[in-house]
Design a protein around this motif. Structure first.
Motif, PDB file in Angstrom:
ATOM      1  N   THR A   1       1.158  -1.191   0.200  1.00 60.01           N
ATOM      2  CA  THR A   1       0.016  -0.138  -0.215  1.00 60.01           C
ATOM      3  C   THR A   1       1.038   1.320   0.254  1.00 60.01           C
ATOM      4  N   ARG A   2       0.311   2.379  -0.957  1.00 61.74           N
ATOM      5  CA  ARG A   2       1.205   3.177  -1.230  1.00 61.74           C
ATOM      6  C   ARG A   2       0.359   4.214  -0.940  1.00 61.74           C
ATOM      7  N   LYS A   3       0.632   5.422  -0.351  1.00 61.96           N
ATOM      8  CA  LYS A   3      -0.225   6.965  -0.161  1.00 61.96           C
ATOM      9  C   LYS A   3       0.546   8.466  -0.828  1.00 61.96           C
TER      10      LYS A   3
ATOM     11  N   GLU B   1       1.339   9.165   7.473  1.00 59.91           N
ATOM     12  CA  GLU B   1       1.515   7.903   7.540  1.00 59.91           C
ATOM     13  C   GLU B   1       0.511   7.141   5.841  1.00 59.91           C
ATOM     14  N   THR B   2       0.790   6.209   5.753  1.00 64.73           N
ATOM     15  CA  THR B   2       0.814   5.705   4.279  1.00 64.73           C
ATOM     16  C   THR B   2      -0.717   4.980   4.720  1.00 64.73           C
TER      17      THR B   2
ATOM     18  N   GLN C   1       8.197  11.329   1.407  1.00 66.00           N
ATOM     19  CA  GLN C   1       7.642   9.954   0.957  1.00 66.00           C
ATOM     20  C   GLN C   1       8.082   9.055   1.350  1.00 66.00           C
TER      21      GLN C   1
ATOM     22  N   GLU D   1       7.311   6.251   4.393  1.00 64.88           N
ATOM     23  CA  GLU D   1       7.056   5.070   4.139  1.00 64.88           C
ATOM     24  C   GLU D   1       7.908   3.904   4.402  1.00 64.88           C
TER      25      GLU D   1
ATOM     26  N   THR E   1       3.691  14.696   3.115  1.00 60.36           N
ATOM     27  CA  THR E   1       2.893  13.366   3.134  1.00 60.36           C
ATOM     28  C   THR E   1       2.714  13.105   4.659  1.00 60.36           C
TER      29      THR E   1
END
Length: 530
Positions: free
Chosen positions: A11-13, A511-512, A445, A449, A509
């Motif tokens: 999972t990435r944001k 927390e993912t 990021q 991550e 950014t």
């Protein structure tokens, strides 16, 4: 070593990058949008912080709010320097220690393994409420550096409170986790529960919508917007708070509010490699961060930062730094408890920065709502050790020891603002993310991550499952190790939010796995908020 998980899912944001505008990274995207709109209207990073502070207290009320406390780091581009501001909570000068006898029934039930106090009076209920500092802190920053009108900056929070927080799946889950405690206070039950016991929620269909009734909070924020900090510490809002806390059995006086003062100080400048990390000194996690980073610098080479040996050195350094904190500051906070905190970071187009952490301490604070103001109240008294004669023992008119750790980092070619929520897990996260940015030149990021470990209490080291292999094997040769997943709920690690400036390019950014958090760049025009 324990724990076995599937690592097939990633999972990435995506972070946000902006070349000509400011960026806000916050644990609720609606609050981040509020701050970004302020930047678009010509506001300073501090103006955006005012707006975000009050907005996030509405949309994430169990984490923070006006009746809490915290700290912030600021970077002023025109001065080329960092400022530290502490607006932590304090115990009331009227605190009666005889009201907090030890029960002899073992350890307390929440964040700290203190000896249990009769009826958990230091943990929940009005007797756990400390003197709040958030309004004083954000008002002081605005007075010193803000450009826009105070009332204009509070207006989005008023509007959000008038609408009421939409109880989506995540809000319903958070409320459900504390429903039993909330049911003990009639005003908290009325706000968060149905029939005094069931958490409010929007049902099983995406078309259903339920909102919290935050009308009373909206009235309070509107009053605060008109009259400023004076209404909170010397006027009608303060009087309502004092009346409500007193009627529910706690200790808070108008003298406590009138005598409250924030603390502006020079930053704690921590040299690390070829960079400097600025933290808040005093009764925060800043000194413990300095201890850990100093140990890391001598215990492994920056060129080996990704190696198993470096991870072992980081765990060793964190454990030693926390042992020092325990011996001299008396912070026994549990490493497994989540804490009730929110963090946001802001950079404006001129390069001014704010890293701000605010908290109620536990999730939902004292689990008490002030009916006269509509605000959840903190449980800051729990920060004190109820046993006498300790470094952090409970006493009247005493500052609380916090684990907040907002920082400003600067290298030769870029600068970052960073912090996190997550109780005692905050400092290890801030330290590791800062090290990733400084030692490995990661983007914000990438650094947020990246898999982390936690070694903030007890013999066990908790490692992100993505470290499985040589890293966890090296850790397991030295410590008991548990592997943990990064999940939306519950959090095994801290929940960070950061922004970065490199040249004229800003990025940010969160927390993912945070369901609500995100980085937002200032828009061309104000957006519609829901």
């Amino acid at each position: 070593m324990s724990g076995s998980f599937s690592r097939s899912q990633q999972t990435r944001k995506p972070g946000i990058t902006a070349t000509t505008s400011g960026v806000v990274a916050a644990q609720h995207v609606v609050a981040a949008e509020v701050g970004a709109d302020v930047l678009a209207a010509g506001g300073d990073a501090v103006d955006a912080a005012v707006a975000v502070s009050f907005a996030i207290g509405v949309v994430e009320p169990w984490m923070s709010g006006p009746a809490g406390g915290g700290a912030m780091m600021l970077w002023r581009a025109d001065e080329g320097r960092a400022h530290a501001l502490n607006y932590g909570m304090r115990s009331s000068a009227a605190l009666d220690l005889d009201r907090y006898p030890l029960s002899g029934e073992g350890k307390a039930s929440d964040l700290f393994p203190w000896e249990k106090v009769l009826e958990d009076r230091n943990v929940t209920g009005a007797t756990s409420v400390a003197v709040p500092g958030t309004v004083a802190g954000i008002s002081s920053a605005h007075t010193r550096f803000g450009r826009m009108a105070w009332a204009e900056l509070l207006a989005p929070a008023v509007d959000l409170a008038r609408k009421g927080l939409h109880v989506d799946w995540y809000a319903a889950l958070v409320i459900a986790a504390s429903a039993r405690d909330l049911a003990r206070d009639p005003d908290a039950a009325a706000m968060f529960l149905d029939d005094g016991q069931w958490p409010k929620g929007s049902g099983w269909t995406a078309l259903a919508e339920q909102r919290l009734d935050q009308t009373r909070m909206a009235d309070t924020l509107e009053h605060l917007a008109r009259e400023g900090e004076t209404a909170f510490y010397r006027g009608d809002i303060g009087q309502a708070l004092v009346r409500d806390v007193t009627e529910k059995g706690g200790f808070l006086t108008m003298e406590d509010l009138r005598d409250y003062r924030v603390a502006w100080t020079d930053s704690l400048a921590i040299p690390f490699r070829d960079a400097t990390v600025h933290a808040v000194p005093g009764l925060t996690a800043g000194p413990t961060l300095a201890d850990a980073l100093t140990r890391w610098e001598s215990d492994y080479d920056a060129r080996d930062a990704a190696s198993p040996a470096a991870h072992v050195a980081r765990a060793d350094g964190l454990r030693a730094a926390y042992a020092e904190r325990l011996a001299h500051m008396g912070d026994h906070e549990s490493a497994t408890a989540p804490g009730c905190t929110t963090h946001f970071s802001i950079v404006d187009r001129a390069g001014n920065m704010v890293a701000m952490t605010q908290t109620l301490l536990s999730i939902f604070g004292s689990k008490v709502v002030s009916p006269g103001t509509g605000m959840l109240l903190n449980n800051g008294i729990m920060w004190f050790d109820p046993e006498r004669g300790r470094p952090n023992s409970m006493a009247p008119a005493k500052a609380c020891l916090m684990n907040v750790c907002p920082v400003i980092g600067e290298t030769a070619h870029r600068r970052f603002a960073l912090g996190a929520s997550g109780g005692r897990k905050i400092m290890p996260a801030v330290a590791q993310i800062s090290a990733h940015l400084i030692e490995q030149d990661m983007s914000m990021q990438e650094a947020i991550e990246a898999p982390r470990l936690d070694a903030s209490g007890g013999p066990q080291v908790v490692a992100d499952e993505r470290l499985a292999g040589p890293v966890t094997e090296a850790l397991a040769a030295r410590f008991p190790v548990a592997q943990a997943q990064r999940l939306p709920f519950p959090f095994a690690f801290a929940c960070p939010a950061g922004v970065m400036r490199e040249g004229a390019t800003n990025s940010g950014t969160t927390e993912t796995m945070s369901p609500w958090g995100d980085g937002v760049a200032e828009p061309d025009a104000a957006r519609k908020r829901t």
